[in-house]
Enzyme design. Structure first.
Site, mmCIF file in Angstrom:
data_model
loop_
_atom_site.group_PDB
_atom_site.id
_atom_site.type_symbol
_atom_site.label_atom_id
_atom_site.label_comp_id
_atom_site.label_asym_id
_atom_site.label_seq_id
_atom_site.Cartn_x
_atom_site.Cartn_y
_atom_site.Cartn_z
ATOM 1 N N HIS A 291 9.815 -1.371 2.062
ATOM 2 C CA HIS A 291 9.869 -1.522 3.526
ATOM 3 C C HIS A 291 9.760 -2.994 3.868
ATOM 4 O O HIS A 291 8.991 -3.732 3.263
ATOM 5 C CB HIS A 291 8.769 -0.723 4.234
ATOM 6 N N SER B 139 0.820 -1.231 0.000
ATOM 7 C CA SER B 139 0.000 0.000 0.000
ATOM 8 C C SER B 139 0.844 1.267 0.000
ATOM 9 O O SER B 139 0.343 2.326 -0.364
ATOM 10 C CB SER B 139 -0.953 0.001 1.204
HETATM 11 P P1 5GP Z 1 2.323 -2.317 2.934
HETATM 12 O O1 5GP Z 1 0.840 -2.564 2.915
HETATM 13 O O2 5GP Z 1 2.709 -1.284 1.909
HETATM 14 O O3 5GP Z 1 3.151 -3.550 2.868
HETATM 15 O O4 5GP Z 1 2.640 -1.730 4.368
HETATM 16 C C1 5GP Z 1 2.446 -0.386 4.697
HETATM 17 C C2 5GP Z 1 2.343 -0.312 6.187
HETATM 18 O O5 5GP Z 1 2.490 1.052 6.549
HETATM 19 C C3 5GP Z 1 1.001 -0.798 6.751
HETATM 20 O O6 5GP Z 1 1.227 -1.881 7.642
HETATM 21 C C4 5GP Z 1 0.450 0.438 7.445
HETATM 22 O O7 5GP Z 1 -0.217 0.150 8.646
HETATM 23 C C5 5GP Z 1 1.698 1.302 7.672
HETATM 24 N N1 5GP Z 1 1.435 2.723 7.690
HETATM 25 C C6 5GP Z 1 0.705 3.429 6.777
HETATM 26 N N2 5GP Z 1 0.695 4.736 7.091
HETATM 27 C C7 5GP Z 1 1.446 4.872 8.235
HETATM 28 C C8 5GP Z 1 1.802 5.994 9.042
HETATM 29 O O8 5GP Z 1 1.440 7.140 8.791
HETATM 30 N N3 5GP Z 1 2.580 5.744 10.134
HETATM 31 C C9 5GP Z 1 3.007 4.468 10.442
HETATM 32 N N4 5GP Z 1 3.762 4.338 11.543
HETATM 33 N N5 5GP Z 1 2.686 3.390 9.693
HETATM 34 C C10 5GP Z 1 1.912 3.591 8.602
#
Ligand code: 5GP
Length: 114
Positions: free
Chosen positions: A100, A95
């Site tokens: 990361h 997302s």
């Molecule tokens: P993805 O879905 O891209 O693998 O992981 C993105 C992660 O970023 C998600 O687990 C989500 O909860 C985290 N995340 C999104 N926005 C923020 C934010 O503003 N602060 C923090 N600490 N985590 C975030």
């Protein structure tokens, strides 16, 4: 100049976070929506959009992210194990388009993931 990613804004303090680790190559902070007692995101300072975008030049950096994950896991007391995950692209449910590594632990995790 390219617009900053969400995680670059976290790195420079524009968006508050609970930072747990920083060095010249990467930074790590607690996920805002933790999926386990420990849920930390380890990000390169270089805003690589996804795992699909890494090149041979990034090999050392990506290895460094995994090493940092093991150090943080030890600091978090994850002696019974943990999981590291890169979500990639649409099917991987990524997302945030800034590479990361999720470090997730502190409870029994299930497999396969959904
Ligand atoms: P993805 O879905 O891209 O693998 O992981 C993105 C992660 O970023 C998600 O687990 C989500 O909860 C985290 N995340 C999104 N926005 C923020 C934010 O503003 N602060 C923090 N600490 N985590 C975030």
């Amino acid at each position: 100049m390219a617009e900053k990613t969400l995680f670059q804004k976290i790195a420079n303090g524009e968006i508050p976070s609970e930072m747990v680790y920083e060095d010249d190559q990467c930074f790590a902070f607690r996920d805002i929506n933790p999926q386990a007692p420990t849920h930390i995101l380890i990000c390169p300072r270089k805003p690589i959009p996804s795992l699909d975008d890494i090149t041979e030049d990034d090999g050392e950096l990506v290895g460094h992210l995994s090493l940092v994950a093991t150090r943080i896991a030890a600091e978090e007391g994850l002696t019974n194990g943990y999981r590291t995950v890169y979500n990639c692209g649409e099917h991987g449910q990524q997302s945030v388009p800034h590479l990361h590594l999720h470090l997730i632990g502190g409870r029994q995790l299930n497999w396969p993931p959904g």
